[in-house]
Design a protein around this motif. Structure first.
Motif, short mmCIF file in Angstrom:
data_model
loop_
_atom_site.label_atom_id
_atom_site.label_comp_id
_atom_site.label_asym_id
_atom_site.label_seq_id
_atom_site.Cartn_x
_atom_site.Cartn_y
_atom_site.Cartn_z
N ARG A 214 -4.31 7.34 -3.33
CA ARG A 214 -3.79 6.05 -3.74
C ARG A 214 -3.07 5.35 -2.58
O ARG A 214 -3.21 4.14 -2.39
CB ARG A 214 -2.84 6.21 -4.93
N LEU A 217 -5.54 3.73 -0.27
CA LEU A 217 -6.05 2.49 -0.84
C LEU A 217 -5.04 1.36 -0.69
O LEU A 217 -5.40 0.23 -0.33
CB LEU A 217 -6.40 2.70 -2.32
N LEU A 218 -3.78 1.66 -0.97
CA LEU A 218 -2.73 0.63 -0.87
C LEU A 218 -2.54 0.17 0.57
O LEU A 218 -2.34 -1.02 0.84
CB LEU A 218 -1.42 1.16 -1.45
N LEU A 221 -5.33 -2.13 1.41
CA LEU A 221 -5.17 -3.43 0.75
C LEU A 221 -4.06 -4.26 1.37
O LEU A 221 -4.14 -5.49 1.40
CB LEU A 221 -4.92 -3.23 -0.75
N THR A 233 -0.34 -9.01 -4.46
CA THR A 233 0.04 -7.62 -4.19
C THR A 233 0.88 -7.02 -5.29
O THR A 233 0.93 -5.80 -5.44
CB THR A 233 0.81 -7.53 -2.85
N TYR A 236 -0.98 -4.65 -7.71
CA TYR A 236 -1.48 -3.34 -7.32
C TYR A 236 -0.91 -2.23 -8.20
O TYR A 236 -1.62 -1.28 -8.56
CB TYR A 236 -1.14 -3.04 -5.85
N ASP A 237 0.36 -2.32 -8.51
CA ASP A 237 1.01 -1.27 -9.31
C ASP A 237 0.40 -1.14 -10.70
O ASP A 237 0.51 -0.09 -11.33
CB ASP A 237 2.51 -1.53 -9.43
N MET A 239 -2.76 -1.34 -11.35
CA MET A 239 -4.13 -0.85 -11.26
C MET A 239 -4.17 0.66 -11.08
O MET A 239 -3.29 1.25 -10.45
CB MET A 239 -4.84 -1.50 -10.06
N ASP A 241 -6.42 4.10 -9.65
CA ASP A 241 -7.07 4.35 -8.37
C ASP A 241 -8.48 3.78 -8.31
O ASP A 241 -8.90 3.24 -7.27
CB ASP A 241 -7.10 5.85 -8.08
N GLU A 243 -9.67 1.17 -9.85
CA GLU A 243 -9.60 -0.29 -9.71
C GLU A 243 -9.22 -0.68 -8.28
O GLU A 243 -9.75 -1.65 -7.73
CB GLU A 243 -8.59 -0.86 -10.71
N LEU A 244 -8.29 0.07 -7.69
CA LEU A 244 -7.90 -0.21 -6.31
C LEU A 244 -9.08 0.03 -5.36
O LEU A 244 -9.32 -0.77 -4.45
CB LEU A 244 -6.72 0.68 -5.91
N LEU A 247 -11.49 -2.74 -5.59
CA LEU A 247 -10.99 -3.94 -4.92
C LEU A 247 -11.18 -3.84 -3.41
O LEU A 247 -11.55 -4.83 -2.75
CB LEU A 247 -9.50 -4.13 -5.25
#
Length: 340
Positions: A214, A217-218, A221, A233, A236-237, A239, A241, A243-244, A247
């Motif tokens: 995760r 991914l963050l 992003l 942004t 993000y919280d 979503m 993993d 979905e992230l 994206l």
């Protein structure tokens, strides 16, 4: 600041020359992880104290927590050193790398908390995690000042691979022992003017041993959001993993991208993240650095770039410039002992 003093103390302990002789394998890897996190804390606290880009008020709530976890880490390291030096051979059997993991985890958790607080200022989070953005076409100041010797040949090789005619997604790998300059080479490549003109979007993610899917991914992003308008942004919280990851994929499908995956340790980790990089046959590239040759070959079986140790001349130049700086000449009387 007490936290800053504690961080300096831990780094000095970890940089003792006998450390590499006492610890090997996974324990040595755990110590490398501690060092990387301590260096991150050092950068944050130093920038805050110098008022150069980090607001100390933003991390004041975590300053004491940093001091505590860093002091605990140093206590654990010193305890292991003491037991080995005293000849407690059972240390190698009863106290393997597992006893390091709790403090490594605590350090990592505190780092993520600091990153989260600073993430409200995207420029800070990108700078401190080693990433850059199109709003700042060159890397942050502390990367510009990196002293590099003997990497021109490596840089030329990697540059040709990244800007080569191949249209499919090419995985360009850099392998070599810890501290040999893989990340520095990747940063210099990432910051190279011709590379900046060649690609449309740039992403930098750091893996290290404490892999968190995760967080990768963050981190990706955060880079993308500075260059493309995708999603707020703050969302993000909310979503998961999947979905992230989706994206990230969607954000990279259009432009010609360069993604740097720094310090990857295992094949499994590569399998986990490789799926988020779409192949649109537009000349996009992934630049991967690793200590493990088998990981480099696994990511790209055709060719990988292995870094070698500096020759004596470049080693001397690097030491000289690190000690006295690029703008100062070294005292001639120190050259003989310096080269030794």
């Amino acid at each position: 600041m007490e936290a800053y003093t504690a961080v300096i103390s831990l780094l000095r302990t970890l940089d003792q020359p006998y450390i590499s002789k006492l610890f090997h394998g996974r324990t040595a890897n755990a110590l490398d992880s501690l060092r990387a996190t301590a260096e991150y804390f050092h950068d944050v606290l130093e920038k805050a104290s110098n008022k150069s880009g980090v607001d100390i008020e933003k991390i004041k709530s975590l300053e004491e927590e940093i001091r505590i976890v860093v002091s605990e880490a140093e206590d654990v390291v010193e305890m292991k050193i003491s037991k080995i030096i005293k000849g407690d051979r059972w240390t190698f059997r009863i106290l393997p790398h597992h006893d390091m993991l709790p403090v490594v985890e605590k350090m990592d958790t505190t780092k993520k908390q600091v990153m989260e607080i600073l993430s409200h200022d995207a420029d800070q989070i990108l700078e401190l995690t080693g990433a850059s953005s199109m709003s700042d076409p060159m890397l942050s100041g502390h990367l510009k000042d990196d002293i590099v010797q003997g990497l021109d040949g490596d840089l030329e090789i990697i540059d040709k691979r990244l800007r080569g005619p191949t249209s499919y997604l090419d995985i360009v790998t850099i392998s070599g022992m810890g501290g040999i300059g893989k990340t520095t080479l990747a940063k210099k490549t990432y910051d190279h003017l011709q590379i900046r003109h060649h690609f449309d979007i740039f992403v930098w993610v750091t893996i290290s041993q404490e892999f968190r899917y995760r967080n990768v991914l963050l981190e990706a992003l955060h880079c993308i959001s500075k260059q493309r308008v995708n999603v707020n942004t703050k969302d993000y919280d909310k979503m998961n993993d999947s979905e992230l990851a989706d994206l990230v994929q969607k954000s990279l499908k259009g432009p010609r991208y360069l993604v740097v995956v720094d310090d990857i340790w295992s094949r499994d980790v590569w399998d986990s993240i490789s799926q988020i990089f779409p192949n649109r046959n537009n000349g996009s590239r992934v630049l991967l650095t690793t200590r493990e040759t088998d990981v480099a070959i696994y990511a790209n079986t055709s060719i990988h770039h292995k870094m070698n140790l500096l020759d004596l001349d470049n080693s001397w130049k690097l030491l000289r410039d690190k000690v006295f700086g690029l703008e100062h000449d070294h005292p001639p009387e120190l050259e003989e002992i310096g080269k030794k």
